[in-house]
Design a protein around this motif. Structure first.
Motif, PDB file in Angstrom:
ATOM      1  N   LEU A 140       0.798  -1.225   0.000  1.00  0.00           N
ATOM      2  CA  LEU A 140       0.000   0.000   0.000  1.00  0.00           C
ATOM      3  C   LEU A 140       0.833   1.278   0.000  1.00  0.00           C
ATOM      4  CD1 LEU A 140      -2.687  -1.093   2.633  1.00  0.00           C
ATOM      5  CD2 LEU A 140      -3.030  -0.851   0.174  1.00  0.00           C
ATOM      6  N   THR A 141       2.130   1.171  -0.031  1.00  0.00           N
ATOM      7  CA  THR A 141       2.989   2.351   0.111  1.00  0.00           C
ATOM      8  C   THR A 141       2.672   3.422  -0.927  1.00  0.00           C
ATOM      9  OG1 THR A 141       4.769   1.020   1.066  1.00  0.00           O
ATOM     10  CG2 THR A 141       5.364   3.167   0.146  1.00  0.00           C
ATOM     11  N   LEU A 142       2.566   3.034  -2.180  1.00  0.00           N
ATOM     12  CA  LEU A 142       2.398   4.012  -3.253  1.00  0.00           C
ATOM     13  C   LEU A 142       1.012   4.653  -3.264  1.00  0.00           C
ATOM     14  CD1 LEU A 142       4.270   2.250  -6.201  1.00  0.00           C
ATOM     15  CD2 LEU A 142       5.103   4.021  -4.647  1.00  0.00           C
ATOM     16  N   MET A 143       0.067   4.066  -2.554  1.00  0.00           N
ATOM     17  CA  MET A 143      -1.288   4.611  -2.514  1.00  0.00           C
ATOM     18  C   MET A 143      -1.673   5.063  -1.117  1.00  0.00           C
ATOM     19  SD  MET A 143      -3.178   0.931  -3.262  1.00  0.00           S
ATOM     20  CE  MET A 143      -4.839   1.522  -3.010  1.00  0.00           C
ATOM     21  N   ALA A 144      -0.691   5.298  -0.255  1.00  0.00           N
ATOM     22  CA  ALA A 144      -0.955   5.588   1.154  1.00  0.00           C
ATOM     23  C   ALA A 144      -1.753   6.865   1.376  1.00  0.00           C
ATOM     24  CB  ALA A 144       0.359   5.662   1.930  1.00  0.00           C
ATOM     25  N   ASP A 145      -1.709   7.796   0.431  1.00  0.00           N
ATOM     26  CA  ASP A 145      -2.429   9.058   0.592  1.00  0.00           C
ATOM     27  C   ASP A 145      -3.805   9.060  -0.077  1.00  0.00           C
ATOM     28  OD1 ASP A 145      -0.322  10.237   2.042  1.00  0.00           O
ATOM     29  OD2 ASP A 145       0.752  10.686   0.182  1.00  0.00           O
ATOM     30  N   ARG A 146      -4.204   7.921  -0.648  1.00  0.00           N
ATOM     31  CA  ARG A 146      -5.523   7.834  -1.279  1.00  0.00           C
ATOM     32  C   ARG A 146      -6.627   7.786  -0.226  1.00  0.00           C
ATOM     33  NH1 ARG A 146      -6.382   3.167  -5.575  1.00  0.00           N
ATOM     34  NH2 ARG A 146      -8.523   3.872  -5.187  1.00  0.00           N
ATOM     35  N   PRO A 147      -7.751   8.442  -0.468  1.00  0.00           N
ATOM     36  CA  PRO A 147      -8.886   8.335   0.468  1.00  0.00           C
ATOM     37  C   PRO A 147      -9.441   6.916   0.471  1.00  0.00           C
ATOM     38  CG  PRO A 147      -9.143  10.225  -1.007  1.00  0.00           C
ATOM     39  CD  PRO A 147      -8.028   9.394  -1.555  1.00  0.00           C
ATOM     40  N   VAL A 148      -9.767   6.421   1.639  1.00  0.00           N
ATOM     41  CA  VAL A 148     -10.298   5.054   1.720  1.00  0.00           C
ATOM     42  C   VAL A 148     -11.673   4.953   1.074  1.00  0.00           C
ATOM     43  CG1 VAL A 148      -8.975   4.402   3.761  1.00  0.00           C
ATOM     44  CG2 VAL A 148     -11.194   5.524   4.034  1.00  0.00           C
ATOM     45  N   ASP A 149     -12.362   6.082   0.910  1.00  0.00           N
ATOM     46  CA  ASP A 149     -13.685   6.059   0.272  1.00  0.00           C
ATOM     47  C   ASP A 149     -13.600   5.581  -1.173  1.00  0.00           C
ATOM     48  OD1 ASP A 149     -15.375   7.990   2.338  1.00  0.00           O
ATOM     49  OD2 ASP A 149     -13.269   8.562   2.124  1.00  0.00           O
ATOM     50  N   GLU A 150     -12.424   5.678  -1.794  1.00  0.00           N
ATOM     51  CA  GLU A 150     -12.262   5.306  -3.193  1.00  0.00           C
ATOM     52  C   GLU A 150     -11.859   3.850  -3.387  1.00  0.00           C
ATOM     53  OE1 GLU A 150      -9.335   7.898  -4.772  1.00  0.00           O
ATOM     54  OE2 GLU A 150     -10.520   9.744  -4.490  1.00  0.00           O
ATOM     55  N   LEU A 151     -11.698   3.097  -2.315  1.00  0.00           N
ATOM     56  CA  LEU A 151     -11.100   1.771  -2.410  1.00  0.00           C
ATOM     57  C   LEU A 151     -12.127   0.692  -2.697  1.00  0.00           C
ATOM     58  CD1 LEU A 151      -8.614   1.905   0.605  1.00  0.00           C
ATOM     59  CD2 LEU A 151      -8.235   2.613  -1.765  1.00  0.00           C
TER      60      LEU A 151
END
Length: 283
Positions: A140-151
């Motif tokens: 998950l390192t490269l996506m660590a700043d993505r909002p969890v609402d989008e997952l």
């Protein structure tokens, strides 16, 4: 508490359940169940739906009231530990989890550090290292700043796994950790489970996939109708007799001498017509 004081569980040793009786309301669902999770080993709990696997795991995590019996860690009754002490010792990733909103992945994973921090303390360098390590282990390192609402469901499953890893305990309980994951991340999650055990973590894992249980586990606990029916190495528990009785259908098992794998072939209604088994699981 400053997280730099300890990066592992304050209390080490086996997590064991002795003669547990567990109920939902007045309905008993587990009777006289005993098992032991040892550091450095993966224990897989298997059995049909409703056999009591997840309920036992929740009791080990102090999330289900115990009617009779006891749970100990390192020889000490877990009820003697404070909530914070227990959370620094045992982590559980359950099937039922709240859906976070408005947070980035890294923020959710940071919640795993709460047992190691004071009420109003900020993140320390040790906390950040644990969070980064958990993000890296779960991809998950490269996506660590993505909002969890989008997952997606599978991505969110990995976020919760990372949160459990950030808690950095000596015992890790996982209830169907490969659920919602595609094949790649199922394999990577099982590899991670194996790696954690090799580092000394005691793991208890509920699995429906017998192939996965045979592949990753050092010890298998077979449950049926709320009771432990067999405990031992995969080749001792994953036998035709044990599995056929527990699952209520004929299940053929064999040993692949080339790969050293257990092969499991449930027989469906069409097996008698000379067709191939409906499902073949190789481990």
């Amino acid at each position: 508490m400053n997280s730099s004081s300890s990066s592992h569980a304050d209390i080490a040793g086996d997590l064991s359940a002795e003669t547990l009786t567990l109920s939902y309301g007045r309905t008993p669902v587990v009777q006289n169940a005993s098992l032991r999770l040892r550091p450095g080993l993966v224990t897989a709990l298997i059995g049909p739906n409703g056999s009591g696997k997840s309920t036992v795991l929740r009791a080990l995590a102090r999330l289900h009231r115990i009617d009779a019996g006891r749970v100990q860690i390192g020889g000490e009754d877990t009820t003697a530990l404070s909530a914070r002490e227990f959370a620094r010792t045992v982590t559980m990733l359950s099937q039922s989890r709240p859906h976070p909103s408005g947070l980035a992945i890294r923020d959710v994973v940071a919640h795993g550090r709460h047992p190691h921090r004071g009420r109003f303390a900020g993140l320390t360098d040790t906390d950040r290292e644990a969070i980064d390590r958990a993000l890296g282990l779960t991809g998950l390192t490269l996506m660590a700043d993505r909002p969890v609402d989008e997952l997606s469901g599978g991505e969110l499953q990995r976020v919760w796994l990372a949160t459990s890893l950030a808690q950095d305990t000596g015992v890790l309980l996982l209830d169907e950790p490969t659920n919602h994951l595609d094949l790649r991340y199922q394999v990577e999650t099982l590899d991670l489970v194996r790696d954690l055990a090799d580092r000394g973590t005691a793991l208890g894992v509920v699995l429906h996939d017998l192939n996965q249980a045979a592949t990753v586990a050092d010890q298998v606990v077979l449950m049926h109708n709320g009771q432990v029916r067999a405990t031992g190495a995969p080749e001792q528990v994953l036998t035709s007799e044990h599995l056929s009785q527990a699952y209520g259908l004929t299940i053929d098992t064999s040993h692949d001498t080339t790969s050293g794998c257990v092969r499991i072939a449930p027989r469906g209604r069409h097996h008698a017509r000379g067709r191939k088994p409906l499902l073949t699981l190789s481990a």
